[in-house]
Design a protein around this motif. Structure first.
Motif, PDB file in Angstrom:
ATOM      1  N   CYS A 171       0.820  -1.211   0.000  1.00 24.38           N
ATOM      2  CA  CYS A 171       0.000   0.000   0.000  1.00 24.38           C
ATOM      3  C   CYS A 171       0.854   1.262   0.000  1.00 24.38           C
ATOM      4  N   PHE A 172       2.052   1.206   0.589  1.00 25.43           N
ATOM      5  CA  PHE A 172       2.965   2.346   0.496  1.00 25.43           C
ATOM      6  C   PHE A 172       3.338   2.611  -0.961  1.00 25.43           C
ATOM      7  N   SER A 173       3.634   1.546  -1.700  1.00 20.35           N
ATOM      8  CA  SER A 173       3.966   1.716  -3.125  1.00 20.35           C
ATOM      9  C   SER A 173       2.739   2.156  -3.912  1.00 20.35           C
ATOM     10  N   LEU A 174       1.560   1.601  -3.584  1.00 22.97           N
ATOM     11  CA  LEU A 174       0.334   1.966  -4.291  1.00 22.97           C
ATOM     12  C   LEU A 174       0.000   3.440  -4.103  1.00 22.97           C
ATOM     13  N   SER A 175       0.342   3.993  -2.952  1.00 20.33           N
ATOM     14  CA  SER A 175       0.042   5.400  -2.677  1.00 20.33           C
ATOM     15  C   SER A 175       0.720   6.334  -3.666  1.00 20.33           C
ATOM     16  N   TRP A 176       1.874   5.925  -4.209  1.00 18.16           N
ATOM     17  CA  TRP A 176       2.583   6.783  -5.154  1.00 18.16           C
ATOM     18  C   TRP A 176       1.806   6.963  -6.452  1.00 18.16           C
ATOM     19  N   ILE A 177       0.943   6.016  -6.795  1.00 20.07           N
ATOM     20  CA  ILE A 177       0.090   6.205  -7.972  1.00 20.07           C
ATOM     21  C   ILE A 177      -0.842   7.389  -7.757  1.00 20.07           C
ATOM     22  N   TRP A 178      -1.409   7.469  -6.555  1.00 23.06           N
ATOM     23  CA  TRP A 178      -2.371   8.540  -6.284  1.00 23.06           C
ATOM     24  C   TRP A 178      -1.673   9.877  -6.091  1.00 23.06           C
ATOM     25  N   THR A 179      -0.422   9.889  -5.628  1.00 21.04           N
ATOM     26  CA  THR A 179       0.292  11.166  -5.559  1.00 21.04           C
ATOM     27  C   THR A 179       0.560  11.695  -6.969  1.00 21.04           C
ATOM     28  N   THR A 180       0.866  10.786  -7.895  1.00 23.92           N
ATOM     29  CA  THR A 180       1.042  11.198  -9.293  1.00 23.92           C
ATOM     30  C   THR A 180      -0.245  11.803  -9.832  1.00 23.92           C
ATOM     31  N   LEU A 181      -1.362  11.110  -9.610  1.00 19.64           N
ATOM     32  CA  LEU A 181      -2.649  11.619 -10.083  1.00 19.64           C
ATOM     33  C   LEU A 181      -3.047  12.888  -9.332  1.00 19.64           C
ATOM     34  N   GLY A 182      -2.651  12.990  -8.054  1.00 20.04           N
ATOM     35  CA  GLY A 182      -2.974  14.179  -7.279  1.00 20.04           C
ATOM     36  C   GLY A 182      -2.350  15.438  -7.856  1.00 20.04           C
ATOM     37  N   ILE A 183      -1.188  15.297  -8.481  1.00 17.17           N
ATOM     38  CA  ILE A 183      -0.528  16.442  -9.115  1.00 17.17           C
ATOM     39  C   ILE A 183      -1.153  16.751 -10.469  1.00 17.17           C
ATOM     40  N   ILE A 184      -1.566  15.705 -11.187  1.00 17.95           N
ATOM     41  CA  ILE A 184      -2.086  15.879 -12.547  1.00 17.95           C
ATOM     42  C   ILE A 184      -3.521  16.400 -12.552  1.00 17.95           C
ATOM     43  N   MET A 185      -4.372  15.812 -11.694  1.00 18.86           N
ATOM     44  CA  MET A 185      -5.796  16.144 -11.721  1.00 18.86           C
ATOM     45  C   MET A 185      -6.055  17.565 -11.222  1.00 18.86           C
ATOM     46  N   ARG A 186      -7.083  18.180 -11.792  1.00 23.60           N
ATOM     47  CA  ARG A 186      -7.374  19.570 -11.470  1.00 23.60           C
ATOM     48  C   ARG A 186      -8.273  19.737 -10.257  1.00 23.60           C
ATOM     49  N   SER A 187      -8.949  18.675  -9.844  1.00 23.38           N
ATOM     50  CA  SER A 187      -9.864  18.799  -8.710  1.00 23.38           C
ATOM     51  C   SER A 187      -9.879  17.509  -7.910  1.00 23.38           C
ATOM     52  N   GLU A 188     -10.339  17.634  -6.664  1.00 24.43           N
ATOM     53  CA  GLU A 188     -10.439  16.477  -5.780  1.00 24.43           C
ATOM     54  C   GLU A 188     -11.454  15.466  -6.303  1.00 24.43           C
ATOM     55  N   LYS A 189     -12.567  15.956  -6.859  1.00 22.56           N
ATOM     56  CA  LYS A 189     -13.609  15.052  -7.361  1.00 22.56           C
ATOM     57  C   LYS A 189     -13.117  14.218  -8.537  1.00 22.56           C
ATOM     58  N   SER A 190     -12.391  14.851  -9.464  1.00 28.31           N
ATOM     59  CA  SER A 190     -11.881  14.105 -10.612  1.00 28.31           C
ATOM     60  C   SER A 190     -10.856  13.071 -10.182  1.00 28.31           C
ATOM     61  N   LEU A 191     -10.055  13.413  -9.186  1.00 21.12           N
ATOM     62  CA  LEU A 191      -9.065  12.462  -8.679  1.00 21.12           C
ATOM     63  C   LEU A 191      -9.744  11.255  -8.053  1.00 21.12           C
TER      64      LEU A 191
END
Length: 274
Positions: A171-191
């Motif tokens: 899950c620590f490694s999986l979290s890095w996927i969402w940090t990548t998307l967190g930077i790319i996505m424009r809003s919390e809802k889209s993420l």
């Protein structure tokens, strides 16, 4: 009067000094950001609902809703279900790492962090360390509840610890996927929408709820390579006391692949975000 003059002189010397204070170490700055994450939880304790109430609801709901229909006995189904539902619940919690980062970006805090004379990844690493604590909290709650309901891990205490270790690593490694998307996505809802579109197929088309042998062949092929299924298999093996070295190896390999791809990508985006 002379005392005030001494204070003014010391202040002037400090401001005019050409000697800069030393930069904090990577460990120190990461722990500082971990403290920040803890303070956010202190002031907004509702953030802990996903690691306290959700695990309880998921375990009770799936055990008593499907136990009689699938296994004929809620007790027997609990033995099969708990390792899988444990993995599913913690995996779904990982998305909030990206959500918090996305909020920091939208509020401007992100830009302040990048100007600080600190080790650049420390803001992310500190947050991820506290997230690992949250994952451990959710896992502990589910295991304790499972024991109260009748779950008995044949692998004993060591097997449970090994299972928790695998879950935290993955899950620590999986979290890095969402940090990548967190930077790319424009809003919390889209993420959150994209995160659920990824997590739902991974968690439901897996061996979490049922034996994949009952699935069509094309879905069985997906389940066999699904990283969530690999983790569930290893966690069940640890808790049952029958884990194979290859099962642990596949989980560690999948975790390493995700980390090698998304950690550098996150840091590149983090450094070059405009």
């Amino acid at each position: 009067m002379s005392q005030q003059s001494d204070v003014d002189q010391k202040l002037q010397d400090a401001i005019a000094s050409s000697v800069r204070p030393p930069h904090p170490s990577p460990l120190s700055s990461s722990l500082t950001f971990s403290t920040r994450a803890l303070l956010r939880i202190k002031h907004v304790p509702e953030q802990l609902f996903d690691v306290t109430m959700f695990p309880i609801i998921f375990l009770l709901m799936f055990t008593y809703l499907f136990g009689g229909a699938i296994a004929g006995s809620t007790g027997e189904y609990l033995q099969f279900l708990l390792p899988g539902i444990l993995v599913m619940t913690v995996a779904q919690i990982t998305m909030y790492t990206g959500v918090d980062l996305n909020n920091d970006i939208r509020k401007g805090v992100f830009d302040r962090f990048r100007t600080l004379p600190i080790w650049l990844p420390s803001a992310l690493v500190g947050a991820l360390l506290i997230d690992a604590v949250r994952y451990l909290m959710a896992s502990t709650i589910m295991i304790l509840l499972g024991l109260l309901l009748g779950f008995r891990p044949e692998g004993g205490f060591i097997g449970v610890l090994a299972a928790l270790g695998l879950i935290l690593i993955f899950c620590f490694s999986l979290s890095w996927i969402w940090t990548t998307l967190g930077i790319i996505m424009r809003s919390e809802k889209s993420l959150m929408m994209v995160s659920m579109m990824v997590l739902f197929p991974l968690t439901f088309v897996s061996n979490v709820f049922v034996d994949p042998q009952t699935l069509p062949e094309i879905l069985q092929g997906f389940v066999d390579v699904n990283p969530i299924s690999l983790l569930v298999t290893a966690v069940r093996g640890c808790m049952y006391g029958s884990v194979a070295a290859s099962e642990i190896g596949w989980v560690l390999l999948a975790s390493a692949i995700i980390l090698v791809i998304f950690a550098p990508l996150t840091m590149y985006l983090y450094k070059n975000k405009k």
